[in-house]
Design an enzyme around this catalytic site. Structure first.
Site, PDB file in Angstrom:
ATOM      1  N   SER A  97       0.840  -1.200   0.000  1.00  0.00           N
ATOM      2  CA  SER A  97       0.000   0.000   0.000  1.00  0.00           C
ATOM      3  C   SER A  97       0.874   1.248   0.000  1.00  0.00           C
ATOM      4  O   SER A  97       1.990   1.237   0.539  1.00  0.00           O
ATOM      5  CB  SER A  97      -0.859  -0.027   1.265  1.00  0.00           C
ATOM      6  OG  SER A  97      -1.412   1.232   1.508  1.00  0.00           O
ATOM      7  N   TYR A 119      -2.136  -1.002  10.839  1.00  0.00           N
ATOM      8  CA  TYR A 119      -2.379  -1.559   9.493  1.00  0.00           C
ATOM      9  C   TYR A 119      -1.200  -1.230   8.579  1.00  0.00           C
ATOM     10  O   TYR A 119      -0.622  -2.105   7.931  1.00  0.00           O
ATOM     11  CB  TYR A 119      -3.687  -0.998   8.898  1.00  0.00           C
ATOM     12  CG  TYR A 119      -3.800  -1.277   7.420  1.00  0.00           C
ATOM     13  CD1 TYR A 119      -4.079  -2.558   6.953  1.00  0.00           C
ATOM     14  CD2 TYR A 119      -3.571  -0.268   6.466  1.00  0.00           C
ATOM     15  CE1 TYR A 119      -4.142  -2.826   5.590  1.00  0.00           C
ATOM     16  CE2 TYR A 119      -3.630  -0.529   5.110  1.00  0.00           C
ATOM     17  CZ  TYR A 119      -3.915  -1.818   4.676  1.00  0.00           C
ATOM     18  OH  TYR A 119      -3.962  -2.078   3.330  1.00  0.00           O
ATOM     19  N   LYS A 124       1.873  -3.721   6.775  1.00  0.00           N
ATOM     20  CA  LYS A 124       2.293  -3.793   5.364  1.00  0.00           C
ATOM     21  C   LYS A 124       3.807  -3.551   5.244  1.00  0.00           C
ATOM     22  O   LYS A 124       4.501  -4.206   4.470  1.00  0.00           O
ATOM     23  CB  LYS A 124       1.525  -2.764   4.529  1.00  0.00           C
ATOM     24  CG  LYS A 124       0.028  -3.031   4.440  1.00  0.00           C
ATOM     25  CD  LYS A 124      -0.241  -4.207   3.528  1.00  0.00           C
ATOM     26  CE  LYS A 124      -1.668  -4.691   3.615  1.00  0.00           C
ATOM     27  NZ  LYS A 124      -1.929  -5.908   2.849  1.00  0.00           N
TER      28      LYS A 124
HETATM   29  P1  NAD Z   1     -11.073  -7.153   1.162  1.00  0.00           P
HETATM   30  O1  NAD Z   1     -11.314  -7.139   2.626  1.00  0.00           O
HETATM   31  O2  NAD Z   1     -12.229  -6.956   0.249  1.00  0.00           O
HETATM   32  O3  NAD Z   1     -10.329  -8.504   0.740  1.00  0.00           O
HETATM   33  C1  NAD Z   1      -9.494  -9.214   1.620  1.00  0.00           C
HETATM   34  C2  NAD Z   1      -9.978 -10.650   1.612  1.00  0.00           C
HETATM   35  O4  NAD Z   1      -9.141 -11.447   2.446  1.00  0.00           O
HETATM   36  C3  NAD Z   1     -11.400 -10.817   2.146  1.00  0.00           C
HETATM   37  O5  NAD Z   1     -12.140 -11.582   1.220  1.00  0.00           O
HETATM   38  C4  NAD Z   1     -11.228 -11.562   3.472  1.00  0.00           C
HETATM   39  O6  NAD Z   1     -12.335 -12.422   3.728  1.00  0.00           O
HETATM   40  C5  NAD Z   1      -9.935 -12.310   3.226  1.00  0.00           C
HETATM   41  N1  NAD Z   1      -9.125 -12.615   4.416  1.00  0.00           N
HETATM   42  C6  NAD Z   1      -8.756 -11.770   5.407  1.00  0.00           C
HETATM   43  N2  NAD Z   1      -7.965 -12.415   6.304  1.00  0.00           N
HETATM   44  C7  NAD Z   1      -7.834 -13.694   5.859  1.00  0.00           C
HETATM   45  C8  NAD Z   1      -7.142 -14.824   6.340  1.00  0.00           C
HETATM   46  N3  NAD Z   1      -6.449 -14.800   7.483  1.00  0.00           N
HETATM   47  N4  NAD Z   1      -7.210 -15.980   5.623  1.00  0.00           N
HETATM   48  C9  NAD Z   1      -7.929 -16.043   4.474  1.00  0.00           C
HETATM   49  N5  NAD Z   1      -8.615 -14.982   3.981  1.00  0.00           N
HETATM   50  C10 NAD Z   1      -8.563 -13.825   4.660  1.00  0.00           C
HETATM   51  O7  NAD Z   1      -9.944  -6.071   0.859  1.00  0.00           O
HETATM   52  P2  NAD Z   1      -9.414  -5.470  -0.523  1.00  0.00           P
HETATM   53  O8  NAD Z   1      -9.791  -4.043  -0.570  1.00  0.00           O
HETATM   54  O9  NAD Z   1      -9.773  -6.364  -1.641  1.00  0.00           O
HETATM   55  O10 NAD Z   1      -7.855  -5.537  -0.258  1.00  0.00           O
HETATM   56  C11 NAD Z   1      -7.055  -6.607  -0.727  1.00  0.00           C
HETATM   57  C12 NAD Z   1      -5.627  -6.371  -0.290  1.00  0.00           C
HETATM   58  O11 NAD Z   1      -5.168  -5.118  -0.796  1.00  0.00           O
HETATM   59  C13 NAD Z   1      -5.425  -6.305   1.219  1.00  0.00           C
HETATM   60  O12 NAD Z   1      -4.197  -6.920   1.530  1.00  0.00           O
HETATM   61  C14 NAD Z   1      -5.357  -4.825   1.497  1.00  0.00           C
HETATM   62  O13 NAD Z   1      -4.616  -4.544   2.659  1.00  0.00           O
HETATM   63  C15 NAD Z   1      -4.628  -4.328   0.255  1.00  0.00           C
HETATM   64  N6  NAD Z   1      -4.885  -2.922  -0.049  1.00  0.00           N
HETATM   65  C16 NAD Z   1      -6.173  -2.478  -0.178  1.00  0.00           C
HETATM   66  C17 NAD Z   1      -6.394  -1.134  -0.460  1.00  0.00           C
HETATM   67  C18 NAD Z   1      -7.810  -0.606  -0.568  1.00  0.00           C
HETATM   68  O14 NAD Z   1      -7.998   0.612  -0.467  1.00  0.00           O
HETATM   69  N7  NAD Z   1      -8.824  -1.428  -0.802  1.00  0.00           N
HETATM   70  C19 NAD Z   1      -5.320  -0.244  -0.605  1.00  0.00           C
HETATM   71  C20 NAD Z   1      -4.016  -0.739  -0.476  1.00  0.00           C
HETATM   72  C21 NAD Z   1      -3.809  -2.089  -0.198  1.00  0.00           C
END
Ligand code: NAD
Ligand code: UDP
Length: 337
Positions: free
Chosen positions: A124, A149, A153
């Site tokens: 991120s 958080y 990362k």
């Molecule tokens: P999201 O919550 O929609 O997706 C994450 C998924 O991981 C979910 O389906 C959840 O059920 C699953 N999950 C969580 N912990 C788990 C575990 N221990 N075992 C198995 N499954 C697990 O989030 P997103 O927005 O799709 O984000 C995806 C990734 O991108 C994450 O790592 C997040 O930190 C990173 N990210 C997101 C953003 C954003 O703004 N959405 C920005 C930067 C980075």
């Protein structure tokens, strides 16, 4: 050979699984459904006309990972699974470090045991911390994160860097996402936050559909052209395609490399509201509220490294982001329920 996508039922994961299936890859999804519904995967399979293997399980569960690696020939892992709510992480730091950092370490250990060496990590822009000059560029030292958080990362990037130094076969790319928004253009999949959304676009969309009365704009006195914060918003399908380019690059690259995935341009909160109103024909009532703790005034990406080395760049602009957000929200007023 298949791609293992952890967190593949979630927002960015589901869009990436669709892009993988559409280009012909075999996909195994591992998700514990803590923040997602399996309905997203059903819709992805329908759109792609092709199935993925779905495993309901946790990245912290070694037995589950062992069975998965024994049952499927995995070529590369894309690791989305994480907890991602910044505010919640300040109240539950141990849960965030356990799920995000320990979860990644367990996954890497089981990959090593299964002889799987290609890894893409969802990092991120938050790893640049509060003192990095704008635009953010990969040569800037990361650190100075402002939430557990963000620190989770950062710590994972360090784990990947050190593991790649120790293990020459290990090939890894950390993709530093800026602000993902929008939805697949079909309107069949999109972002479905549980409870009141933390992020700007889902909040605006829920105001537009009538689920929330008005938007609070966090701060109107920042040193930006209109006083509201500027962010680098990126269409989720552009982001999904970045993962495909990164997978291709892993075949030639060794070691650990980080890439910014952003559009390279900042939009203010007020500009986002205006653009959404134009795309949806709805008026978004809003009120300027006090600043939100931890928010930075303005940042955006220098995305030229991904352009040069991954042959990746965004192809969708703010109009497509707003059109697709509204298409998804208006077709699915209650998300996947
Ligand atoms: P999201 O919550 O929609 O997706 C994450 C998924 O991981 C979910 O389906 C959840 O059920 C699953 N999950 C969580 N912990 C788990 C575990 N221990 N075992 C198995 N499954 C697990 O989030 P997103 O927005 O799709 O984000 C995806 C990734 O991108 C994450 O790592 C997040 O930190 C990173 N990210 C997101 C953003 C954003 O703004 N959405 C920005 C930067 C980075
Ligand atoms: N924001 C806002 N009201 C909201 C949610 C967000 O004004 O209800 C602002 C927030 O202050 C930030 C921008 O919108 O400037 C993007 O916030 P978001 O939480 O979507 O992403 P972040 O950049 O914090 O990861």
């Amino acid at each position: 050979m298949a791609i293992l996508v952890t967190g593949g039922a979630g927002y960015i994961g589901s869009h990436t699984v669709l892009a993988l299936l559409q280009r012909g890859d075999d996909v195994v999804v591992l998700d514990n459904l803590s923040n997602a519904s399996q309905e997203s995967i059903r819709r992805v399979e329908k759109l792609a006309g092709k199935s993925a293997v779905f495993v309901e399980g946790d990245v912290l569960d070694r037995a589950c990972l062992r069975d998965l690696f024994a049952a499927h020939q995995i070529d590369a892992v894309i690791h989305f699974a994480a907890l991602k709510a910044v505010g919640e992480s300040t109240r539950k730091p141990l849960e965030y470090y356990e799920n995000n950092v320990s979860g990644t370490v367990v996954l890497l250990e089981e990959m090593r045991a299964a002889n799987v060496w290609n890894f893409i990590f969802s990092s991120s822009a938050t790893v640049y911390g509060e003192h990095a000059p704008v635009p953010y560029v990969e040569t800037t030292q990361i650190g100075g994160t402002t939430s557990p958080y963000g620190t989770s990362k950062l710590m994972i990037e360090w784990v990947l860097r050190d593991f790649a130094k120790a293990e020459p076969q290990f090939n890894t790319i950390a993709l530093r996402y800026f602000n993902p928004v929008g939805a697949h253009e079909s309107g069949e999949i999109g972002e479905d936050p549980s409870g009141i959304p933390n992020n700007l676009l889902p909040y605006i969309a829920q105001v537009a559909i009538g689920r929330l009365p008005q938007l609070g704009v966090f701060g109107g006195d920042y040193p930006t052209p209109d006083g509201t914060c500027q962010r680098d918003y990126i269409h989720v399908m552009d982001l999904a395609e970045g993962h495909l380019k990164a997978l291709d690059h892993l075949a030639k690259n060794t070691g650990y490399t980080a890439y910014n995935l952003g559009a390279g341009k900042g939009y203010s909160v007020l500009e986002m509201i205006k653009a959404f109103e134009k795309a949806s024909g709805k008026t978004i009532p809003f009120e300027i509220k006090p600043r939100r703790a931890g928010d930075l005034a303005a940042f955006w990406a220098d995305a030229s490294l991904a352009d040069r080395e991954l042959d990746w760049r965004v192809s969708r602009g703010i109009d497509e982001m707003m059109r697709d957000t509204w298409n998804w929200q208006s077709k699915n007023p209650n998300g996947f329920n």
